[in-house]
Design a protein around this motif. Structure first.
Motif: not given
Length: 272
Positions: A122-126
């Motif tokens: 699971a990849l999360r970027h902002a």
């Protein structure tokens, strides 16, 4: 002569996101799927969140933007600043050729065969972005195309899957597996702690086509002093980015509001 019309732009969008690995060549620089590697090498891959060759993820990406739009006749210029959040899920390849010698509780040496399968990351970027767009508007329909410079200033990844270990002894014909009390497990679920991802840059080619649902120009009559509301479809494709980073592809819908900026008033009073 056609006057310039100036607007403050506010926008919100939601899109399908596909993160594609920016890695070229091998997954780790040395590792190949058909090649045996050691346990320490494998442990630098598992849970790291670093892109592996050929791996991509699917997810979603909401975003908000503020900017400036200039209109002159049919011509449009749009620049601004946006924020974006992406969440995608990737399925890296199984690691099944990991071998490392070990010692059991009785002091006997064995060759350990480690496997990580059914991997899910699971990849999360902002991040923030700066779009520069040019286009045109004809009646209620408009089109924009340009580039967007984007920087992921925050990112994290987590990984889970199944882990197996079997012991291969010289003195025994069959390997030891399915013996959880001795550490020889089969398809045991694992989950890695979140790992922070480094900042990453990408440059995207962008296109947008939309329709004005309120405040559109009607023939020669131009509603210059009113708020304009648009709905549109857009696409963004990363053409350049950091080596060893995920490069996004976005396809989605956007809602845009234009608010006219005050114009400089020209005094037409007669002087006596």
């Amino acid at each position: 002569a056609f006057p310039f019309d100036h607007y403050l732009r506010l926008s919100a969008d939601f899109s399908y996101a596909r993160d594609m690995s920016g890695v070229r060549g091998d997954a780790t620089g040395n590792y190949l799927p058909d090649e045996n590697i050691g346990l320490r090498e494998a442990q630098t891959i598992i849970g790291s969140g670093q892109p592996e060759a050929g791996v991509s993820g699917n997810g979603f990406a909401p975003g908000l933007g503020v900017g400036y739009r200039m209109m002159r006749s049919h011509f449009l210029l749009d620049v601004g600043l946006g924020v974006e959040y992406r969440q995608t899920y990737a399925h890296p390849g199984d690691l099944t050729n990991v071998y490392q010698r070990g010692v059991d509780e009785e002091g006997l040496t064995y060759m350990g065969h480690h496997q990580w399968t059914a991997r899910r990351c699971a990849l999360r970027h902002a991040g923030i972005n700066i779009p520069v767009m040019l286009g045109g508007e004809w009646g209620a329909v408009y089109f924009l195309a340009g580039v967007k410079a984007s920087v992921d200033v925050w990112g994290t990844s987590t990984e889970n899957g199944l882990y197996s270990l079997e012991g291969i002894y010289d003195r025994y014909m069959d390997p030891f597996n399915g013996m959880d009390n001795h550490g020889f497990v089969t398809d045991e679920p694992y989950r890695c702690d979140p790992v922070a991802q480094p900042a990453a840059f990408n440059l995207r080619a962008c296109a947008e086509v939309g329709y004005c649902v309120y405040g559109a120009n009607q023939g020669s009559y131009r509603r210059k002093e009113t708020i304009k509301l648009y709905v549109s479809a857009f696409g963004e494709y990363s053409v350049l980015g950091n080596e060893g980073a995920y490069l996004p592809l976005l396809v989605g819908a956007r809602v845009t509001m234009l608010m006219p900026l005050p114009k400089k008033r020209v005094c037409t009073c007669s002087r006596f």
